[in-house]
Design a protein around this motif. Structure first.
Motif, PDB file in Angstrom:
ATOM      1  N   PHE A  54       0.831  -1.206   0.000  1.00 44.90           N
ATOM      2  CA  PHE A  54       0.000   0.000   0.000  1.00 44.90           C
ATOM      3  C   PHE A  54       0.868   1.261   0.000  1.00 44.90           C
ATOM      4  CE2 PHE A  54      -2.053   3.497   2.166  1.00 44.90           C
ATOM      5  CZ  PHE A  54      -3.343   3.514   1.664  1.00 44.90           C
ATOM      6  N   LEU A  55       1.859   1.308   0.875  1.00 48.80           N
ATOM      7  CA  LEU A  55       2.700   2.498   1.008  1.00 48.80           C
ATOM      8  C   LEU A  55       3.565   2.729  -0.231  1.00 48.80           C
ATOM      9  CD1 LEU A  55       3.821   2.172   4.737  1.00 48.80           C
ATOM     10  CD2 LEU A  55       2.032   3.637   3.787  1.00 48.80           C
ATOM     11  N   SER A  56       3.887   1.665  -0.954  1.00 43.85           N
ATOM     12  CA  SER A  56       4.683   1.822  -2.168  1.00 43.85           C
ATOM     13  C   SER A  56       3.854   2.371  -3.313  1.00 43.85           C
ATOM     14  CB  SER A  56       5.274   0.468  -2.584  1.00 43.85           C
ATOM     15  OG  SER A  56       4.267  -0.393  -3.102  1.00 43.85           O
ATOM     16  N   PHE A  57       2.540   2.312  -3.179  1.00 46.58           N
ATOM     17  CA  PHE A  57       1.643   2.671  -4.271  1.00 46.58           C
ATOM     18  C   PHE A  57       0.878   3.965  -4.039  1.00 46.58           C
ATOM     19  CE2 PHE A  57      -2.785   2.302  -5.873  1.00 46.58           C
ATOM     20  CZ  PHE A  57      -2.519   2.429  -7.232  1.00 46.58           C
ATOM     21  N   SER A  58       0.412   4.183  -2.811  1.00 45.52           N
ATOM     22  CA  SER A  58      -0.468   5.324  -2.545  1.00 45.52           C
ATOM     23  C   SER A  58       0.323   6.616  -2.331  1.00 45.52           C
ATOM     24  CB  SER A  58      -1.324   5.046  -1.311  1.00 45.52           C
ATOM     25  OG  SER A  58      -2.132   6.175  -1.009  1.00 45.52           O
ATOM     26  N   PRO A  59      -0.009   7.677  -3.055  1.00 49.28           N
ATOM     27  CA  PRO A  59       0.703   8.947  -2.883  1.00 49.28           C
ATOM     28  C   PRO A  59       0.092   9.858  -1.826  1.00 49.28           C
ATOM     29  CG  PRO A  59      -0.751   9.104  -4.768  1.00 49.28           C
ATOM     30  CD  PRO A  59      -0.925   7.712  -4.209  1.00 49.28           C
ATOM     31  N   VAL A  60      -1.140   9.576  -1.390  1.00 48.90           N
ATOM     32  CA  VAL A  60      -1.778  10.445  -0.398  1.00 48.90           C
ATOM     33  C   VAL A  60      -2.701   9.598   0.483  1.00 48.90           C
ATOM     34  CG1 VAL A  60      -3.548  11.099  -2.107  1.00 48.90           C
ATOM     35  CG2 VAL A  60      -3.249  12.479  -0.029  1.00 48.90           C
ATOM     36  N   TYR A  61      -2.400   9.585   1.787  1.00 51.31           N
ATOM     37  CA  TYR A  61      -3.161   8.746   2.697  1.00 51.31           C
ATOM     38  C   TYR A  61      -3.082   9.335   4.106  1.00 51.31           C
ATOM     39  CZ  TYR A  61       1.608   7.139   3.527  1.00 51.31           C
ATOM     40  OH  TYR A  61       2.948   7.109   3.787  1.00 51.31           O
ATOM     41  N   ARG A  62      -4.024   8.933   4.936  1.00 53.67           N
ATOM     42  CA  ARG A  62      -3.943   9.236   6.361  1.00 53.67           C
ATOM     43  C   ARG A  62      -3.826   7.922   7.105  1.00 53.67           C
ATOM     44  NH1 ARG A  62      -8.877   8.983   9.194  1.00 53.67           N
ATOM     45  NH2 ARG A  62     -10.695   8.518   7.894  1.00 53.67           N
ATOM     46  N   TRP A  63      -3.466   8.025   8.398  1.00 50.42           N
ATOM     47  CA  TRP A  63      -3.217   6.803   9.160  1.00 50.42           C
ATOM     48  C   TRP A  63      -3.956   6.842  10.487  1.00 50.42           C
ATOM     49  CZ3 TRP A  63      -1.002   7.716  13.898  1.00 50.42           C
ATOM     50  CH2 TRP A  63      -0.388   8.971  14.061  1.00 50.42           C
ATOM     51  N   GLU A  64      -4.208   5.666  11.048  1.00 47.71           N
ATOM     52  CA  GLU A  64      -4.843   5.538  12.353  1.00 47.71           C
ATOM     53  C   GLU A  64      -4.180   4.402  13.111  1.00 47.71           C
ATOM     54  OE1 GLU A  64      -8.934   4.699  11.679  1.00 47.71           O
ATOM     55  OE2 GLU A  64      -9.400   6.655  10.783  1.00 47.71           O
ATOM     56  N   VAL A  65      -4.024   4.582  14.412  1.00 44.63           N
ATOM     57  CA  VAL A  65      -3.537   3.511  15.288  1.00 44.63           C
ATOM     58  C   VAL A  65      -4.516   3.384  16.445  1.00 44.63           C
ATOM     59  CG1 VAL A  65      -1.701   2.696  16.802  1.00 44.63           C
ATOM     60  CG2 VAL A  65      -1.121   3.913  14.693  1.00 44.63           C
ATOM     61  N   ASP A  66      -5.079   2.189  16.626  1.00 47.78           N
ATOM     62  CA  ASP A  66      -6.016   1.931  17.717  1.00 47.78           C
ATOM     63  C   ASP A  66      -5.464   0.833  18.617  1.00 47.78           C
ATOM     64  OD1 ASP A  66      -8.180   3.729  16.977  1.00 47.78           O
ATOM     65  OD2 ASP A  66      -8.448   2.419  15.251  1.00 47.78           O
ATOM     66  N   GLU A  67      -5.629   1.015  19.917  1.00 50.70           N
ATOM     67  CA  GLU A  67      -5.171   0.025  20.885  1.00 50.70           C
ATOM     68  C   GLU A  67      -6.373  -0.611  21.561  1.00 50.70           C
ATOM     69  OE1 GLU A  67      -2.281  -0.363  24.840  1.00 50.70           O
ATOM     70  OE2 GLU A  67      -2.426   1.537  23.739  1.00 50.70           O
ATOM     71  N   TYR A  68      -6.436  -1.932  21.532  1.00 52.12           N
ATOM     72  CA  TYR A  68      -7.517  -2.677  22.155  1.00 52.12           C
ATOM     73  C   TYR A  68      -6.962  -3.511  23.316  1.00 52.12           C
ATOM     74  CZ  TYR A  68      -9.975  -1.261  17.938  1.00 52.12           C
ATOM     75  OH  TYR A  68     -10.536  -0.517  16.932  1.00 52.12           O
ATOM     76  N   THR A  69      -7.811  -4.284  23.928  1.00 51.12           N
ATOM     77  CA  THR A  69      -7.408  -5.045  25.116  1.00 51.12           C
ATOM     78  C   THR A  69      -6.246  -5.992  24.832  1.00 51.12           C
ATOM     79  OG1 THR A  69      -9.696  -4.980  25.898  1.00 51.12           O
ATOM     80  CG2 THR A  69      -8.220  -6.583  26.948  1.00 51.12           C
ATOM     81  N   ASP A  70      -6.322  -6.667  23.699  1.00 53.07           N
ATOM     82  CA  ASP A  70      -5.322  -7.705  23.439  1.00 53.07           C
ATOM     83  C   ASP A  70      -4.546  -7.501  22.133  1.00 53.07           C
ATOM     84  OD1 ASP A  70      -7.458  -8.111  21.800  1.00 53.07           O
ATOM     85  OD2 ASP A  70      -7.535 -10.282  22.056  1.00 53.07           O
ATOM     86  N   HIS A  71      -4.781  -6.388  21.411  1.00 52.55           N
ATOM     87  CA  HIS A  71      -4.039  -6.188  20.173  1.00 52.55           C
ATOM     88  C   HIS A  71      -4.057  -4.716  19.752  1.00 52.55           C
ATOM     89  CE1 HIS A  71      -8.146  -6.469  18.521  1.00 52.55           C
ATOM     90  NE2 HIS A  71      -7.685  -5.777  17.490  1.00 52.55           N
ATOM     91  N   TYR A  72      -3.207  -4.419  18.798  1.00 56.08           N
ATOM     92  CA  TYR A  72      -3.160  -3.094  18.187  1.00 56.08           C
ATOM     93  C   TYR A  72      -3.673  -3.209  16.738  1.00 56.08           C
ATOM     94  CZ  TYR A  72       0.197  -2.176  21.961  1.00 56.08           C
ATOM     95  OH  TYR A  72       0.808  -2.052  23.191  1.00 56.08           O
ATOM     96  N   GLU A  73      -4.185  -2.097  16.239  1.00 55.88           N
ATOM     97  CA  GLU A  73      -4.654  -2.071  14.862  1.00 55.88           C
ATOM     98  C   GLU A  73      -4.127  -0.811  14.179  1.00 55.88           C
ATOM     99  OE1 GLU A  73      -8.608  -3.702  13.677  1.00 55.88           O
ATOM    100  OE2 GLU A  73      -9.016  -1.585  13.223  1.00 55.88           O
ATOM    101  N   VAL A  74      -3.447  -0.999  13.064  1.00 58.80           N
ATOM    102  CA  VAL A  74      -2.896   0.115  12.300  1.00 58.80           C
ATOM    103  C   VAL A  74      -3.573   0.127  10.936  1.00 58.80           C
ATOM    104  CG1 VAL A  74      -0.822   1.162  11.319  1.00 58.80           C
ATOM    105  CG2 VAL A  74      -0.676  -0.115  13.480  1.00 58.80           C
ATOM    106  N   LYS A  75      -4.091   1.288  10.565  1.00 64.26           N
ATOM    107  CA  LYS A  75      -4.809   1.394   9.291  1.00 64.26           C
ATOM    108  C   LYS A  75      -4.274   2.583   8.489  1.00 64.26           C
ATOM    109  CE  LYS A  75      -9.340   0.914   9.232  1.00 64.26           C
ATOM    110  NZ  LYS A  75     -10.794   1.225   9.344  1.00 64.26           N
TER     111      LYS A  75
END
Length: 326
Positions: free
Chosen positions: A256-277
């Protein structure tokens, strides 16, 4: 450009080739050239089979090496050689010329999409994307189809398709000026514009717009000549935290990062895992951004699940990740 348009463009090119005396006067060469024009107009998209592996491989490689300068030469030689073997009485030189032109034309028209190609490889890995023509442009498709219908009903192939390509040429000129008008309006509205990404849609006067300034991302549309900004985001650099660095090791995120020229990001922390979007801002549709990359990591930053591609609902995204909604 889509497969259907490449096919009708190949037929049009094969018909145009009959203006070449070496082709028009020799039925065997004409037949070989028509097949070569159609095959050449399809060959660079052979990398579509990468979809059967996974989206990451497809996103990273589609319109990459298969659309490069060495690939153009390879496709042309292979197709010409095969057709000359099948049609030994054909004119090899003119068969090669028209087949090569078909391959070159395929790569050339693809640079006018928002997706673009790496047509300059091996000299540059930069994506060349002019953003003037949608991947499927109904007007272009109809122009080619009308030309084919005229030919089927008896008009001379050469002059029929010469007229078609002249019309197509002026259509591209028109789209160039339409895009330039949008760019001028953006510069009038915003200062410190660093990059403008314009994506045409299937509707003639509707365009998607993504604007990068020093401090913000703006997402909007141009409809009937009117520029409207729909979303605005602060431009926040991706922090190189341990979570982000672990996520960037994932194949889907990396593609994704090699292809997309414009993006935003999110990081969420849950009880047992992290999620990066990561969310591509070029393709806003009905208030939703469907092209994403997402990775889930456990507490030790091991990758649990990931996905990149087109998703139009949160429920489908969770199914792709094989996890229930949070």
């Amino acid at each position: 450009m889509d497969t259907g348009t490449h096919v009708v463009m190949g037929i049009a090119l094969g018909g145009l080739a009959t203006l070449d005396p070496a082709v028009g006067a020799d039925p065997v060469t004409a037949q070989a050239v028509m097949i070569g024009a159609i095959a050449g107009s399809q060959a660079p998209d052979l990398d579509t089979i990468l979809k059967f592996r996974n989206n990451a491989k497809y996103i990273r490689n589609h319109r990459g090496i298969t659309h490069s300068i060495p690939a153009v030469i390879l496709w042309s030689v292979l197709i010409t050689g095969l057709l000359y073997w099948l049609f030994p009485g054909s004119n090899l030189l003119h068969l090669g010329i028209w087949t090569t032109l078909a391959v070159v034309l395929h790569v050339f028209v693809d640079i006018f999409n928002a997706y673009g190609t790496q047509a300059l490889r091996p000299f540059s890995h930069k994506w060349v994307a002019l953003g003037m023509i949608n991947t499927f442009d109904p007007i272009l498709f109809v122009i080619y189809c009308v030309g084919i219908l005229f030919w089927v009903f008896g008009t001379p192939a050469g002059y029929t398709f010469l007229t078609v390509f002249v019309i197509v040429f002026f259509y591209y000129i028109l789209r160039f000026f339409m895009k330039r008008s949008i760019v001028n309006k953006i510069h009038q509205k915003y200062s410190e514009v660093e990059k403008i990404i314009i994506s045409p849609t299937m509707k003639f006067r509707r365009w998607r717009v993504a604007i990068i300034t020093r401090s913000h991302f703006y997402v909007g549309r141009s409809l009937n000549g009117k520029l409207t900004i729909l979303d605005e985001y602060d431009r926040v650099p991706v922090p190189q935290t341990a979570i982000i660095q672990a996520a960037e090791e994932d194949e889907n995120i990396s593609a994704f990062l090699s292809f997309s020229p414009v993006y935003r990001w999110e990081v969420d922390e849950y009880t047992d895992h992290y999620e990066v979007k990561f969310i591509d801002l070029r393709y806003r549709s009905k208030g939703h951004y469907p092209f994403v990359a997402i990775v889930q990591l456990d507490q030790n930053l091991n990758i649990v699940s990931s996905y990149t591609g087109w998703i139009f609902s949160e429920e489908k995204l969770r199914k792709k990740l094989d996890l229930l909604p949070e």
